[in-house]
Enzyme design. Structure first.
Site, PDB file in Angstrom:
ATOM      1  N   LYS A  13     -11.403  13.271   6.013  1.00  0.00           N
ATOM      2  CA  LYS A  13     -12.737  13.471   5.011  1.00  0.00           C
ATOM      3  C   LYS A  13     -13.735  12.131   5.412  1.00  0.00           C
ATOM      4  O   LYS A  13     -14.847  12.291   5.177  1.00  0.00           O
ATOM      5  CB  LYS A  13     -12.166  13.352   3.567  1.00  0.00           C
ATOM      6  N   ARG A  88      -9.684  12.548  -8.276  1.00  0.00           N
ATOM      7  CA  ARG A  88      -8.352  12.785  -7.684  1.00  0.00           C
ATOM      8  C   ARG A  88      -7.475  13.793  -8.576  1.00  0.00           C
ATOM      9  O   ARG A  88      -6.370  14.413  -8.039  1.00  0.00           O
ATOM     10  CB  ARG A  88      -7.508  11.589  -7.386  1.00  0.00           C
ATOM     11  N   ARG A 123      -0.500   7.918  14.813  1.00  0.00           N
ATOM     12  CA  ARG A 123      -1.509   6.646  15.003  1.00  0.00           C
ATOM     13  C   ARG A 123      -0.816   5.332  15.380  1.00  0.00           C
ATOM     14  O   ARG A 123       0.212   4.955  14.760  1.00  0.00           O
ATOM     15  CB  ARG A 123      -2.237   6.352  13.755  1.00  0.00           C
ATOM     16  N   ARG A 156       1.463   1.596  11.225  1.00  0.00           N
ATOM     17  CA  ARG A 156       1.188   0.930  10.046  1.00  0.00           C
ATOM     18  C   ARG A 156       2.199   2.002   9.029  1.00  0.00           C
ATOM     19  O   ARG A 156       2.503   2.838   9.144  1.00  0.00           O
ATOM     20  CB  ARG A 156      -0.213   1.175   9.761  1.00  0.00           C
ATOM     21  N   ARG A 167       2.954  11.042   0.542  1.00  0.00           N
ATOM     22  CA  ARG A 167       1.385  10.844   0.211  1.00  0.00           C
ATOM     23  C   ARG A 167       0.940  12.625  -0.017  1.00  0.00           C
ATOM     24  O   ARG A 167       0.279  12.801  -0.808  1.00  0.00           O
ATOM     25  CB  ARG A 167       0.747  10.522   1.445  1.00  0.00           C
TER      26      ARG A 167
END
Length: 210
Positions: A13, A88, A123, A156, A167
């Site tokens: 996004k 949200r 990542r 991370r 999440r």
């Protein structure tokens, strides 16, 4: 044009918001960014948010909504805006309605959970200079150290597979109901996220300009 971007964490996004912002010359408003700005400027609502953040608690809806309301009154929003990260939940969307904010279009960028897990868990970030890599799509030369400074590449905490799954679970429970909420109002446009960012961008711009 007043827009909302929906999509799970890792759906891309943020990148799409930047492109739309440039194309339409309207601000991209990220909830996290404006809360940080309110904290920096020590506004009344920013100080309220700080109290919860310092305690490690979520900033409650009434404070977040108040900060959003203040931000949308600024001059650069007169010709439109892009909301990324707000609303949200359905109650937040209903609060937006009560503010009298008219949303022209809601763009939902859809990417399958397994693809998001692969994107995020792959990542890697340089511990020294914060350069970003990906084990599949953009690996460093040796896969262990940064090509730019030689620093150690780390995953991370937010990108660990278990954290990503949590999440996504929160997204499906709390945010996904917004898809039906805006679909029932005739505002929703679905964009299928593509492997290449440029292809997703092309579809996103098409959805806005139709």
């Amino acid at each position: 044009m007043n827009l909302i971007l929906l999509g799970a964490p890792g759906a891309g996004k943020g990148t799409q918001a930047e492109v739309i912002c440039d194309r339409l010359s309207i601000p991209a408003i990220s909830t996290g960014n404006i809360i940080r700005e309110a904290l920096r400027n020590e506004t009344e609502l920013g100080l309220k948010a700080k109290k919860f953040i310092d305690e490690g608690a979520l900033v409650p809806d009434e404070v977040v909504i108040g900060i959003i309301q203040e931000r949308l009154k600024e001059d650069d929003c007169k010709n439109g805006f892009i909301l990324d990260g707000f609303p949200r939940t359905v109650p937040q969307a209903e609060a937006l309605d009560k503010m009298g904010v008219n949303i022209d279009r809601v763009i939902d960028i859809e990417v399958a959970d397994e693809k998001i897990c692969a994107r995020l868990s792959g990542r890697r970030v340089c511990k020294s200079c914060s350069a970003s890599y990906h084990t599949m799509y953009k690996p460093s030369k040796d896969g262990v150290t940064c090509d730019k400074c030689g620093g150690e590449l780390i995953c991370r905490k937010d990108d660990h597979p278990d954290t990503v799954l949590e999440r996504l679970k929160v997204y499906h429970e709390q945010t996904e109901p917004l898809i039906s909420f805006y679909k029932s109002r005739g505002k929703l446009v679905v964009v299928e996220g593509q492997e290449e960012v440029e292809d997703t961008t092309r579809l996103t711009l098409k959805a806005i300009e139709e």
